[in-house]
Design a protein around this motif. Structure first.
Motif, PDB file in Angstrom:
ATOM      1  N   ILE A 247     -66.062 -92.636 -42.430  1.00 37.53           N
ATOM      2  CA  ILE A 247     -66.691 -93.590 -43.349  1.00 37.53           C
ATOM      3  C   ILE A 247     -66.723 -93.061 -44.772  1.00 37.53           C
ATOM      4  CG2 ILE A 247     -68.839 -94.853 -43.790  1.00 37.53           C
ATOM      5  CD1 ILE A 247     -69.452 -94.399 -40.732  1.00 37.53           C
ATOM      6  N   PRO A 248     -65.894 -93.608 -45.668  1.00 40.88           N
ATOM      7  CA  PRO A 248     -65.940 -93.149 -47.066  1.00 40.88           C
ATOM      8  C   PRO A 248     -67.211 -93.644 -47.753  1.00 40.88           C
ATOM      9  CG  PRO A 248     -63.863 -94.281 -46.582  1.00 40.88           C
ATOM     10  CD  PRO A 248     -64.823 -94.586 -45.463  1.00 40.88           C
ATOM     11  N   VAL A 249     -67.654 -92.925 -48.774  1.00 41.58           N
ATOM     12  CA  VAL A 249     -68.828 -93.325 -49.553  1.00 41.58           C
ATOM     13  C   VAL A 249     -68.440 -93.454 -51.029  1.00 41.58           C
ATOM     14  CG1 VAL A 249     -70.317 -92.118 -47.910  1.00 41.58           C
ATOM     15  CG2 VAL A 249     -69.665 -90.971 -50.021  1.00 41.58           C
ATOM     16  N   THR A 250     -69.385 -93.942 -51.830  1.00 46.08           N
ATOM     17  CA  THR A 250     -69.134 -94.056 -53.275  1.00 46.08           C
ATOM     18  C   THR A 250     -68.927 -92.659 -53.877  1.00 46.08           C
ATOM     19  OG1 THR A 250     -71.499 -93.958 -53.669  1.00 46.08           O
ATOM     20  CG2 THR A 250     -70.534 -96.137 -53.446  1.00 46.08           C
ATOM     21  N   LEU A 251     -68.306 -92.622 -55.057  1.00 44.61           N
ATOM     22  CA  LEU A 251     -68.008 -91.333 -55.697  1.00 44.61           C
ATOM     23  C   LEU A 251     -69.106 -90.888 -56.656  1.00 44.61           C
ATOM     24  CD1 LEU A 251     -64.229 -91.825 -56.555  1.00 44.61           C
ATOM     25  CD2 LEU A 251     -65.215 -90.623 -54.615  1.00 44.61           C
ATOM     26  N   GLY A 252     -70.103 -91.692 -56.843  1.00 42.84           N
ATOM     27  CA  GLY A 252     -71.179 -91.332 -57.774  1.00 42.84           C
ATOM     28  C   GLY A 252     -72.100 -92.515 -57.899  1.00 42.84           C
ATOM     29  N   GLU A 253     -72.734 -92.658 -59.035  1.00 49.82           N
ATOM     30  CA  GLU A 253     -73.696 -93.742 -59.229  1.00 49.82           C
ATOM     31  C   GLU A 253     -72.957 -95.051 -59.452  1.00 49.82           C
ATOM     32  OE1 GLU A 253     -77.025 -93.507 -58.963  1.00 49.82           O
ATOM     33  OE2 GLU A 253     -76.671 -91.439 -58.337  1.00 49.82           O
ATOM     34  N   THR A 254     -72.530 -95.674 -58.391  1.00 46.92           N
ATOM     35  CA  THR A 254     -71.856 -96.963 -58.511  1.00 46.92           C
ATOM     36  C   THR A 254     -72.262 -97.818 -57.313  1.00 46.92           C
ATOM     37  OG1 THR A 254     -69.747 -97.991 -59.014  1.00 46.92           O
ATOM     38  CG2 THR A 254     -69.732 -96.336 -57.292  1.00 46.92           C
TER      39      THR A 254
ATOM     40  N   GLU B   2     -44.719 -78.398 -73.047  1.00 42.14           N
ATOM     41  CA  GLU B   2     -44.195 -79.697 -72.622  1.00 42.14           C
ATOM     42  C   GLU B   2     -44.879 -80.209 -71.348  1.00 42.14           C
ATOM     43  OE1 GLU B   2     -42.113 -76.913 -72.755  1.00 42.14           O
ATOM     44  OE2 GLU B   2     -41.881 -77.225 -74.917  1.00 42.14           O
ATOM     45  N   THR B   3     -45.469 -79.303 -70.588  1.00 43.81           N
ATOM     46  CA  THR B   3     -46.077 -79.705 -69.312  1.00 43.81           C
ATOM     47  C   THR B   3     -47.131 -80.779 -69.561  1.00 43.81           C
ATOM     48  OG1 THR B   3     -45.614 -77.617 -68.240  1.00 43.81           O
ATOM     49  CG2 THR B   3     -47.504 -78.850 -67.392  1.00 43.81           C
ATOM     50  N   ARG B   4     -47.111 -81.809 -68.694  1.00 49.18           N
ATOM     51  CA  ARG B   4     -48.100 -82.877 -68.845  1.00 49.18           C
ATOM     52  C   ARG B   4     -49.328 -82.580 -67.984  1.00 49.18           C
ATOM     53  NH1 ARG B   4     -45.088 -88.249 -67.773  1.00 49.18           N
ATOM     54  NH2 ARG B   4     -43.517 -86.891 -66.850  1.00 49.18           N
ATOM     55  N   VAL B   5     -50.483 -82.833 -68.546  1.00 50.63           N
ATOM     56  CA  VAL B   5     -51.739 -82.542 -67.871  1.00 50.63           C
ATOM     57  C   VAL B   5     -52.581 -83.810 -67.872  1.00 50.63           C
ATOM     58  CG1 VAL B   5     -53.857 -81.158 -67.914  1.00 50.63           C
ATOM     59  CG2 VAL B   5     -51.677 -80.156 -68.708  1.00 50.63           C
ATOM     60  N   CYS B   6     -52.998 -84.246 -66.676  1.00 50.74           N
ATOM     61  CA  CYS B   6     -53.917 -85.373 -66.593  1.00 50.74           C
ATOM     62  C   CYS B   6     -55.291 -84.855 -66.174  1.00 50.74           C
ATOM     63  CB  CYS B   6     -53.426 -86.401 -65.570  1.00 50.74           C
ATOM     64  SG  CYS B   6     -54.589 -87.795 -65.368  1.00 50.74           S
ATOM     65  N   VAL B   7     -56.308 -85.317 -66.872  1.00 51.01           N
ATOM     66  CA  VAL B   7     -57.682 -85.032 -66.466  1.00 51.01           C
ATOM     67  C   VAL B   7     -58.296 -86.368 -66.063  1.00 51.01           C
ATOM     68  CG1 VAL B   7     -59.901 -84.092 -67.150  1.00 51.01           C
ATOM     69  CG2 VAL B   7     -57.794 -83.146 -68.138  1.00 51.01           C
ATOM     70  N   ALA B   8     -58.762 -86.455 -64.819  1.00 50.50           N
ATOM     71  CA  ALA B   8     -59.363 -87.700 -64.311  1.00 50.50           C
ATOM     72  C   ALA B   8     -60.782 -87.360 -63.879  1.00 50.50           C
ATOM     73  CB  ALA B   8     -58.550 -88.248 -63.146  1.00 50.50           C
ATOM     74  N   ALA B   9     -61.761 -87.826 -64.652  1.00 46.82           N
ATOM     75  CA  ALA B   9     -63.155 -87.443 -64.397  1.00 46.82           C
ATOM     76  C   ALA B   9     -64.039 -88.668 -64.203  1.00 46.82           C
ATOM     77  CB  ALA B   9     -63.673 -86.596 -65.557  1.00 46.82           C
ATOM     78  N   GLY B  10     -65.071 -88.507 -63.405  1.00 46.79           N
ATOM     79  CA  GLY B  10     -66.069 -89.576 -63.205  1.00 46.79           C
ATOM     80  C   GLY B  10     -65.465 -90.874 -62.709  1.00 46.79           C
ATOM     81  N   LEU B  11     -64.453 -90.774 -61.850  1.00 51.17           N
ATOM     82  CA  LEU B  11     -63.743 -91.974 -61.394  1.00 51.17           C
ATOM     83  C   LEU B  11     -64.687 -93.011 -60.793  1.00 51.17           C
ATOM     84  CD1 LEU B  11     -60.600 -90.198 -59.972  1.00 51.17           C
ATOM     85  CD2 LEU B  11     -60.667 -91.726 -61.928  1.00 51.17           C
ATOM     86  N   THR B  12     -64.489 -94.254 -61.140  1.00 52.45           N
ATOM     87  CA  THR B  12     -65.251 -95.436 -60.677  1.00 52.45           C
ATOM     88  C   THR B  12     -66.677 -95.494 -61.241  1.00 52.45           C
ATOM     89  OG1 THR B  12     -66.285 -94.590 -58.642  1.00 52.45           O
ATOM     90  CG2 THR B  12     -64.004 -95.386 -58.460  1.00 52.45           C
ATOM     91  N   THR B  13     -67.096 -94.489 -62.021  1.00 48.61           N
ATOM     92  CA  THR B  13     -68.444 -94.519 -62.603  1.00 48.61           C
ATOM     93  C   THR B  13     -68.359 -94.906 -64.081  1.00 48.61           C
ATOM     94  OG1 THR B  13     -68.491 -92.241 -63.426  1.00 48.61           O
ATOM     95  CG2 THR B  13     -69.020 -92.580 -61.099  1.00 48.61           C
TER      96      THR B  13
END
Lengths: 237, 237
Positions: A8-15, A193-204
């Motif tokens: 059972i997955p849950v929310t990722l934070g306050e959402t 040249e390296t690409r860097v993605c930062v993905a934070a607080g997803l869905t919040t």
């Protein structure tokens, strides 16, 4: 309801529940009395968020985390195994058994031939890959990197090489209070040249997702990711 | 609604919207007129499944798949870029840009500094990792393997070595009508102790998820995975 081990997955934070979870999961949750949870309190908070009328006192919880006694875990599935009762696994954020406890119990269920049913829900990793614009045909999640600066730098360079040589996006995570240090390590260790993605607080409300080259990151202001759960992704330029 | 590029997951097969998708996504979908889709017909089928009252004739679709002209793709985001209209990407199954087209457009959006919003939905990969009982702290998705028997066997052995040496679960896929051949290749190429999970028809009535060692798979009957979309996972014993 079919006796099975439901993941059972849950929310990722306050959402809210309905922002990230399907209606169907609620039905499954209401049919389960026996839960294996990473943390009792946060599991109860999630169950109440799913359905405020839920009778918590009628439920049974077994905790599964770094403090759990491995010898006892093999009995966790007894309600399903011996009494054919549906059971659920709930972790603290996102999908159980993915960068979170749960796999040990699922492994036992698979070995005993029990039915295992994964439910759909938010995965910060998949959402990070989707939104990064980096390669989603081949990618690897590497968990936490070493904390010691030299070992960490070496590991980052090893992952960077794999990203360039094998065209495989490399994902990893860090304790949220060390996110900015992690970004600094990446910028100091990788090619411009390296690409860097930062993905934070997803869905919040704090959601921040940005992909830039190392050279571009070096010219930008500090991103708002301090103490916010984040995923880092690197890929060749 | 905020102008952004929304990444919209779809169902994985013949299943209802509410089984795998959050209510929130429906709201987002109803606010979008400009879609980038892998296939126009299946996108329309999905949009009608989301909300039967949707007025398809009022929508604009741009197709993004192996036949798309790369030179034109750079203009796909014009409605968002020039007219600040929210846009959506929809692939044929699951999450766009993950083992499906979409990443090229997201890459352009990231380069132009446009807001990218991934929505929650079913990911067959994450569900396969969850339900496999294999390592979910470190795993890699490798897409399709080579089709030629020798090259395929070599690749499987390379992934098996990585699973053993780096403790990293290795995921890959195959065209559904070749699933049984793929399982055969795995069983012929890997050590007896290596664990193999086959996760097919996830979230549908045909769902079949089973993890066994190579030795155990060799003793079982043919699994019901022929022509059913499947993910294969291997990990050390």
């Amino acid at each position: 309801m079919e006796p099975a081990l439901y993941l059972i997955p849950v929310t990722l934070g306050e959402t809210e529940y309905q922002k990230v979870l399907p209606e169907y999961n609620r039905k499954i949750i209401l049919g389960i009395k026996n839960f294996i949870v990473e943390n009792r309190r946060s599991a109860i908070r999630f169950l109440k968020l799913s359905d405020s009328s839920i009778d918590i006192d009628s439920l049974e919880f077994l905790e599964l985390n770094e403090h759990s006694d491995l010898a006892k875990i093999s009995n966790y599935l007894d309600p399903l195994l011996k009494r054919k009762l549906p059971m659920g696994i709930i972790s603290e954020a996102g999908c159980p058994a993915v960068a979170d406890p749960g796999a040990t119990v699922v492994e036992i269920a698979q070995k005993k031939g029990l039915k295992v049913v994964p439910l759909s829900g938010p995965s910060s990793m998949i959402m990070a890959v989707m939104a990064s614009g980096l390669n989603g045909q081949s990618f690897a999640f590497n968990g936490y990197l070493p904390v010691k600066p030299n070992e960490r730098a070496a590991k980052i360079r090893q992952l960077e090489n794999r990203a360039w040589n094998e065209k495989q996006t490399q994902l990893f995570i860090e304790a949220p209070y060390r996110n900015l240090k992690m970004l600094e390590s990446i910028l100091n260790s990788c090619r411009n040249e390296t690409r860097v993605c930062v993905a934070a607080g997803l869905t919040t409300e704090q959601e921040f997702i940005r992909t830039l080259s190392v050279a571009e990151w070096k010219k930008t202001n500090e991103p708002p990711i301090n103490k916010v759960p984040a995923i880092f992704l690197i890929y060749r330029g």
